[in-house]
Design a protein around this motif. Structure first.
Motif, PDB file in Angstrom:
ATOM      1  N   ALA A  42       0.804  -1.226   0.000  1.00  0.00           N
ATOM      2  CA  ALA A  42       0.000   0.000   0.000  1.00  0.00           C
ATOM      3  C   ALA A  42       0.836   1.275   0.000  1.00  0.00           C
ATOM      4  O   ALA A  42       0.376   2.325  -0.451  1.00  0.00           O
ATOM      5  CB  ALA A  42      -0.901  -0.001   1.243  1.00  0.00           C
ATOM      6  N   THR A  43       2.058   1.187   0.496  1.00  0.00           N
ATOM      7  CA  THR A  43       2.898   2.387   0.614  1.00  0.00           C
ATOM      8  C   THR A  43       4.084   2.275  -0.343  1.00  0.00           C
ATOM      9  O   THR A  43       4.772   1.254  -0.341  1.00  0.00           O
ATOM     10  CB  THR A  43       3.511   2.472   2.041  1.00  0.00           C
ATOM     11  OG1 THR A  43       2.574   1.926   2.948  1.00  0.00           O
ATOM     12  CG2 THR A  43       3.898   3.880   2.414  1.00  0.00           C
ATOM     13  N   PRO A  44       4.367   3.311  -1.109  1.00  0.00           N
ATOM     14  CA  PRO A  44       5.509   3.205  -2.027  1.00  0.00           C
ATOM     15  C   PRO A  44       6.844   3.309  -1.300  1.00  0.00           C
ATOM     16  O   PRO A  44       6.898   3.742  -0.143  1.00  0.00           O
ATOM     17  CB  PRO A  44       5.331   4.415  -2.947  1.00  0.00           C
ATOM     18  CG  PRO A  44       4.471   5.371  -2.202  1.00  0.00           C
ATOM     19  CD  PRO A  44       3.653   4.582  -1.221  1.00  0.00           C
ATOM     20  N   ARG A  45       7.902   2.906  -1.983  1.00  0.00           N
ATOM     21  CA  ARG A  45       9.254   3.171  -1.494  1.00  0.00           C
ATOM     22  C   ARG A  45       9.590   4.616  -1.864  1.00  0.00           C
ATOM     23  O   ARG A  45       9.100   5.131  -2.861  1.00  0.00           O
ATOM     24  CB  ARG A  45      10.273   2.253  -2.179  1.00  0.00           C
ATOM     25  CG  ARG A  45      10.047   0.795  -1.959  1.00  0.00           C
ATOM     26  CD  ARG A  45      11.195  -0.028  -2.526  1.00  0.00           C
ATOM     27  NE  ARG A  45      12.331  -0.073  -1.607  1.00  0.00           N
ATOM     28  CZ  ARG A  45      13.446  -0.784  -1.811  1.00  0.00           C
ATOM     29  NH1 ARG A  45      13.584  -1.475  -2.915  1.00  0.00           N
ATOM     30  NH2 ARG A  45      14.421  -0.798  -0.937  1.00  0.00           N
ATOM     31  N   LYS A  57      11.570  13.500   0.129  1.00  0.00           N
ATOM     32  CA  LYS A  57      11.375  12.084  -0.208  1.00  0.00           C
ATOM     33  C   LYS A  57      10.503  12.081  -1.443  1.00  0.00           C
ATOM     34  O   LYS A  57       9.518  12.829  -1.487  1.00  0.00           O
ATOM     35  CB  LYS A  57      10.558  11.385   0.874  1.00  0.00           C
ATOM     36  CG  LYS A  57      11.244  11.129   2.171  1.00  0.00           C
ATOM     37  CD  LYS A  57      10.243  10.351   3.007  1.00  0.00           C
ATOM     38  CE  LYS A  57      10.665  10.171   4.418  1.00  0.00           C
ATOM     39  NZ  LYS A  57       9.695   9.343   5.151  1.00  0.00           N
ATOM     40  N   SER A  58      10.828  11.234  -2.416  1.00  0.00           N
ATOM     41  CA  SER A  58       9.874  11.123  -3.525  1.00  0.00           C
ATOM     42  C   SER A  58       9.708   9.665  -3.899  1.00  0.00           C
ATOM     43  O   SER A  58      10.621   8.850  -3.717  1.00  0.00           O
ATOM     44  CB  SER A  58      10.312  11.960  -4.725  1.00  0.00           C
ATOM     45  OG  SER A  58      11.478  11.419  -5.263  1.00  0.00           O
ATOM     46  N   VAL A  59       8.524   9.352  -4.404  1.00  0.00           N
ATOM     47  CA  VAL A  59       8.174   7.980  -4.753  1.00  0.00           C
ATOM     48  C   VAL A  59       9.218   7.442  -5.724  1.00  0.00           C
ATOM     49  O   VAL A  59       9.599   8.112  -6.678  1.00  0.00           O
ATOM     50  CB  VAL A  59       6.778   7.935  -5.419  1.00  0.00           C
ATOM     51  CG1 VAL A  59       6.465   6.528  -5.892  1.00  0.00           C
ATOM     52  CG2 VAL A  59       5.728   8.423  -4.446  1.00  0.00           C
ATOM     53  N   SER A  60       9.675   6.220  -5.461  1.00  0.00           N
ATOM     54  CA  SER A  60      10.714   5.690  -6.348  1.00  0.00           C
ATOM     55  C   SER A  60      10.324   4.336  -6.897  1.00  0.00           C
ATOM     56  O   SER A  60       9.716   3.514  -6.221  1.00  0.00           O
ATOM     57  CB  SER A  60      12.030   5.604  -5.590  1.00  0.00           C
ATOM     58  OG  SER A  60      12.229   4.343  -5.070  1.00  0.00           O
ATOM     59  N   MET A  61      10.660   4.131  -8.159  1.00  0.00           N
ATOM     60  CA  MET A  61      10.412   2.864  -8.839  1.00  0.00           C
ATOM     61  C   MET A  61      11.756   2.199  -9.083  1.00  0.00           C
ATOM     62  O   MET A  61      12.760   2.905  -9.237  1.00  0.00           O
ATOM     63  CB  MET A  61       9.772   3.132 -10.200  1.00  0.00           C
ATOM     64  CG  MET A  61       8.482   3.897 -10.140  1.00  0.00           C
ATOM     65  SD  MET A  61       7.168   2.835  -9.615  1.00  0.00           S
ATOM     66  CE  MET A  61       7.072   1.714 -11.007  1.00  0.00           C
ATOM     67  N   PRO A  62      11.782   0.845  -9.185  1.00  0.00           N
ATOM     68  CA  PRO A  62      13.068   0.198  -9.479  1.00  0.00           C
ATOM     69  C   PRO A  62      13.681   0.803 -10.743  1.00  0.00           C
ATOM     70  O   PRO A  62      13.008   0.931 -11.758  1.00  0.00           O
ATOM     71  CB  PRO A  62      12.682  -1.263  -9.706  1.00  0.00           C
ATOM     72  CG  PRO A  62      11.376  -1.440  -9.003  1.00  0.00           C
ATOM     73  CD  PRO A  62      10.686  -0.112  -9.067  1.00  0.00           C
ATOM     74  N   GLY A  63      14.927   1.218 -10.649  1.00  0.00           N
ATOM     75  CA  GLY A  63      15.613   1.744 -11.827  1.00  0.00           C
ATOM     76  C   GLY A  63      15.450   3.240 -12.018  1.00  0.00           C
ATOM     77  O   GLY A  63      16.081   3.828 -12.887  1.00  0.00           O
ATOM     78  N   ALA A 443      12.317  -5.596  -4.816  1.00  0.00           N
ATOM     79  CA  ALA A 443      12.726  -4.360  -5.493  1.00  0.00           C
ATOM     80  C   ALA A 443      11.579  -3.349  -5.491  1.00  0.00           C
ATOM     81  O   ALA A 443      11.786  -2.152  -5.294  1.00  0.00           O
ATOM     82  CB  ALA A 443      13.148  -4.659  -6.930  1.00  0.00           C
ATOM     83  N   GLY A 444      10.374  -3.846  -5.680  1.00  0.00           N
ATOM     84  CA  GLY A 444       9.234  -2.933  -5.810  1.00  0.00           C
ATOM     85  C   GLY A 444       8.805  -2.335  -4.489  1.00  0.00           C
ATOM     86  O   GLY A 444       8.487  -1.140  -4.414  1.00  0.00           O
TER      87      GLY A 444
END
Ligand code: BG6
Length: 489
Positions: A42-45, A57-63, A443-444
């Motif tokens: 439910a919570t992003p990295r 802080k900002s939402v991060s996706m793998p890569g 990773a996600g």
């Protein structure tokens, strides 16, 4: 009678940042994943950094990279799961021994760029980092396990990513080529299979995950990043062959199978668009050495203007890959119609397919999709193929020193059957490495509780646990699969 060749490479896969830990040991520099916090379904990295003197802080996706001008920062009050991960850095001998016990013929791992060039800019490599991987490769050779090495798996040096704004400068190509050349020279004779970039198409996949597809500036960034990565990859292929003609270099695509949500022609067009943008654009660039006709249309749609030189085009042609490798977890149904039933993986967002089962993380189990992907891509490129990631991330119940993970066995069995069919239908499939063969950091989401392994690791989402390893039921099942070369499932 199963169709796997006698030298079929059965094994498992991991990535440095998700297993090693030791994030500041042996002279290692910080990578982008070292500033990624933990999330959940439910919570992003988040990526943590300072920008204009303030902490963000900002939402991060793998890569993904940092915003322009940001400086990545490790914050004292945040938990960063990759810093210790599962401590493979100190326990690799124990882990490789367990892989050998399962009968692994291959182990796919990645090298942390920041162990070799801590900031990416040094003129000489870091000897302690080179020595670490030499020890790992020698340990693998001891058990006749063939390494498949991903050169870059979501772990760009932070300093480089800041300097070149996440691949927006050609300086990044030179830095990558220097790093890759160092590896080819150093590990000549120890490593023969190389993958240039993990899930290179993730730069574009991120757009569809955010639903609205990002704005033109995001697309400009993603397509330019990819172009420089294609050139870097093509140069690496050529250098790998020059240094050792025995080297076999592959691409690595996040293989998602797209289905239209309805026969509405608009859905058919959207489905085609997803295949083109998310899969074929990158596959064509790396396997055919040129951009497909539809690239022009994709760029125009988002007002993208790329820095591409004639020299680049010649390099792409000269550096096509020797094999097609990809990850496969799920299919994704796309539609132009409103739907209440939205689901998504780490890189997908679509409508729920009523014919498929979904994991707790919303990933569709679809072995037929794997057969479809293999046969379609083989027909398009005629290259040897490997499935270098596949598996089921689930919450495991650890009891009496093990996990009874029949759900994982079921998932893998169905996918092995799908590969078997594809081989029977003519696909030249050479290997299969299941993802996270030992439990590791997702990773996600950054979770440990999303487990894929044959080996349970005692560590939780807050970083507690002894890090002890325990074989699950699937460990003994996979051992049998390998022993019987895919006959006993
Ligand atoms: C792929 C990545 O996208 O999927 C891996 O190459 C990743 O690094 C794997 O771990 C599974 O995804 P997740 O988010 O469940 O870890």
């Amino acid at each position: 009678m199963a169709n796997f060749s006698n030298d079929f490479l059965w094994g498992g896969a991991t990535a440095a940042n998700q297993v090693e830990g030791g994030f500041d040991e042996g002279g290692k520099g910080l990578s982008v994943t070292d500033i990624q916090t933990a999330g959940s379904v439910a919570t992003p990295r988040y990526l943590t950094y300072t920008l204009n003197g303030e902490v963000h802080k900002s939402v991060s996706m793998p890569g993904g990279g940092l915003p322009a001008g940001a400086k990545g920062t490790v914050l004292a009050d945040e938990y960063y799961p990759n810093h210790v991960a599962i401590d493979f850095y100190h326990r690799y001998k124990e882990d490789i021994k367990l892989f050998a016990e399962m009968g692994f013929k291959t182990y796919r791992l990645s090298i942390a760029w920041t162990r070799i060039f801590p900031n990416g800019t040094e003129s000489e490599p870091n000897q302690a980092g080179l020595d670490f991987y030499r020890r790992v490769f020698e340990e693998l050779r001891k058990y006749d396990i063939e390494p498949i090495v991903t050169i870059s798996h979501y772990e760009d040096p932070l300093a480089l990513s800041e300097k070149y704004n996440d691949w927006q400068d050609r300086g990044m190509i030179d830095a990558y080529v220097k790093y890759a050349t160092t590896l080819f020279k150093e590990y000549k004779g120890l490593v023969k299979y190389w993958l240039t970039f993990n899930e290179i198409n993730s730069a574009l996949l991120m757009m569809s995950t955010f639903g609205d597809g990002g704005d033109d500036a995001d697309y400009q960034h993603a397509y330019q990043k990819l172009h420089y990565q294609f050139v870097a990859s093509a140069r690496a292929v050529q250098i790998a062959h020059e240094i050792d003609p025995a080297n076999v270099v592959g691409n690595m695509i996040c293989g998602i199978v797209y289905y239209p949500g309805s026969p509405d022609p608009q859905d058919i067009m959207l489905n085609r668009y997803n295949w083109e943008q998310n899969i074929l654009y990158c596959s064509d660039a790396q396997c055919k050495g040129e951009y497909p006709t539809f690239a022009k249309r994709l760029w125009a749609e988002h007002n993208v203007h790329l820095d591409i030189t004639d020299q680049d085009r010649a390099e792409l042609k000269a550096g096509t890959v020797d094999m097609y490798t990809f990850s496969y977890y799920m299919s994704n149904m796309v539609t132009t119609h409103d739907t209440d039933d939205k689901v998504g993986g780490n890189f997908t967002a679509g409508a729920k397919n009523p014919y498929l089962q979904y994991s707790a993380w919303g990933w569709a189990t679809d072995p037929t999709g794997l057969q479809y992907y293999l046969e379609t891509m083989y027909d398009r490129y005629h290259l040897p193929m490997m499935v270098v990631e596949n598996g089921l991330g689930e919450v495991d119940k650890f009891e009496d020193g093990t996990v009874h993970d029949d759900y994982r066995i079921d998932y893998l069995r169905q996918h092995i059957q799908a590969m078997d069919k594809a081989i029977e239908n003519g696909v030249d499939l050479r290997g299969y490495t299941t993802w996270g063969c030992i439990d590791c950091v997702s990773a996600g989401t950054g979770q440990m509780s999303k487990r894929y392994g044959f080996i349970y690791v005692d560590r939780d989402d807050q970083g507690k646990g002894t890090l002890a390893r325990y074989p699950k039921d699937s460990f003994y099942w996979y051992q049998k699969v390998i022993q019987s070369n895919g006959e006993e499932l």
